[in-house]
Design a protein around this motif. Structure first.
Motif, PDB file in Angstrom:
ATOM      1  N   GLY A  56       1.912  11.715  -5.895  1.00  0.00           N
ATOM      2  CA  GLY A  56       0.571  11.342  -5.451  1.00  0.00           C
ATOM      3  C   GLY A  56       0.331   9.849  -5.590  1.00  0.00           C
ATOM      4  N   GLN A  57       0.814   9.277  -6.677  1.00  0.00           N
ATOM      5  CA  GLN A  57       0.651   7.838  -6.882  1.00  0.00           C
ATOM      6  C   GLN A  57       1.441   7.058  -5.832  1.00  0.00           C
ATOM      7  OE1 GLN A  57       1.866   6.508 -10.754  1.00  0.00           O
ATOM      8  NE2 GLN A  57       0.939   4.495 -10.499  1.00  0.00           N
ATOM      9  N   VAL A  64      -2.789   2.406   0.213  1.00  0.00           N
ATOM     10  CA  VAL A  64      -3.466   1.161  -0.166  1.00  0.00           C
ATOM     11  C   VAL A  64      -2.742  -0.048   0.423  1.00  0.00           C
ATOM     12  CG1 VAL A  64      -4.041  -0.329  -2.139  1.00  0.00           C
ATOM     13  CG2 VAL A  64      -4.553   2.103  -2.219  1.00  0.00           C
ATOM     14  N   SER A  65      -1.424   0.000   0.436  1.00  0.00           N
ATOM     15  CA  SER A  65      -0.647  -1.083   1.027  1.00  0.00           C
ATOM     16  C   SER A  65      -0.932  -1.191   2.526  1.00  0.00           C
ATOM     17  CB  SER A  65       0.837  -0.851   0.791  1.00  0.00           C
ATOM     18  OG  SER A  65       1.607  -1.843   1.420  1.00  0.00           O
ATOM     19  N   GLY A  68      -4.314  -2.724   2.982  1.00  0.00           N
ATOM     20  CA  GLY A  68      -4.228  -4.161   2.708  1.00  0.00           C
ATOM     21  C   GLY A  68      -3.646  -4.919   3.883  1.00  0.00           C
ATOM     22  N   THR A  69      -2.627  -4.355   4.502  1.00  0.00           N
ATOM     23  CA  THR A  69      -2.016  -4.995   5.676  1.00  0.00           C
ATOM     24  C   THR A  69      -3.023  -5.078   6.825  1.00  0.00           C
ATOM     25  OG1 THR A  69       0.141  -4.127   5.023  1.00  0.00           O
ATOM     26  CG2 THR A  69      -0.088  -4.856   7.299  1.00  0.00           C
ATOM     27  N   LYS A  70      -3.754  -4.000   7.053  1.00  0.00           N
ATOM     28  CA  LYS A  70      -4.751  -4.003   8.132  1.00  0.00           C
ATOM     29  C   LYS A  70      -5.861  -5.010   7.870  1.00  0.00           C
ATOM     30  CE  LYS A  70      -3.920   0.788   9.439  1.00  0.00           C
ATOM     31  NZ  LYS A  70      -4.445   2.152   9.428  1.00  0.00           N
ATOM     32  N   ILE A  71      -6.306  -5.095   6.616  1.00  0.00           N
ATOM     33  CA  ILE A  71      -7.357  -6.058   6.273  1.00  0.00           C
ATOM     34  C   ILE A  71      -6.845  -7.484   6.449  1.00  0.00           C
ATOM     35  CG2 ILE A  71      -8.688  -6.988   4.331  1.00  0.00           C
ATOM     36  CD1 ILE A  71      -9.077  -4.106   3.380  1.00  0.00           C
ATOM     37  N   THR A  72      -5.598  -7.731   6.069  1.00  0.00           N
ATOM     38  CA  THR A  72      -5.013  -9.061   6.230  1.00  0.00           C
ATOM     39  C   THR A  72      -4.972  -9.460   7.697  1.00  0.00           C
ATOM     40  OG1 THR A  72      -3.658  -8.729   4.259  1.00  0.00           O
ATOM     41  CG2 THR A  72      -2.959 -10.460   5.775  1.00  0.00           C
TER      42      THR A  72
END
Length: 98
Positions: A56-57, A64-65, A68-72
């Motif tokens: 799960g982690q 989350v990665s 983060g890529t999409k937000i960048t």
């Protein structure tokens, strides 16, 4: 004869105590495998839970990665558009409002 009479009950008491202690020891030793089996089962269950938690982690880290890529990328596009707008904006406003 009195010495023998007092020796016999003492000996019987000591034998009875020894018998009780042996019985107690046997009972405890018989229950050890059950306790060990229970501990092994708990360990295996916790090990399975830890593996599921790890999976799960890993999935969460991947998500989350990706976020983060999409937000960048979104911030890069927005900053590029803002820079272009700041360069072209005044010229367009002069054309529209002379």
């Amino acid at each position: 004869m009195t010495a023998r009479a007092t020796l016999k009950p003492k000996l019987e008491i000591q034998v009875a105590v020894l018998d009780q202690r042996l019985t107690s020891l046997e009972t405890r030793n018989e229950s050890v495998p059950v306790r060990l089996t229970t501990l092994e089962q708990r360990f295996e269950h916790m090990s399975d839970q830890l593996e599921e938690l790890n999976e799960g982690q890993h999935k969460l880290t991947t998500v989350v990665s990706g976020i983060g890529t999409k937000i960048t990328w979104a911030l890069a596009v927005a900053s590029t558009l803002w820079a272009v707008l700041q360069m072209i904006g005044p010229t367009l406003l002069r054309l529209v409002f002379p």
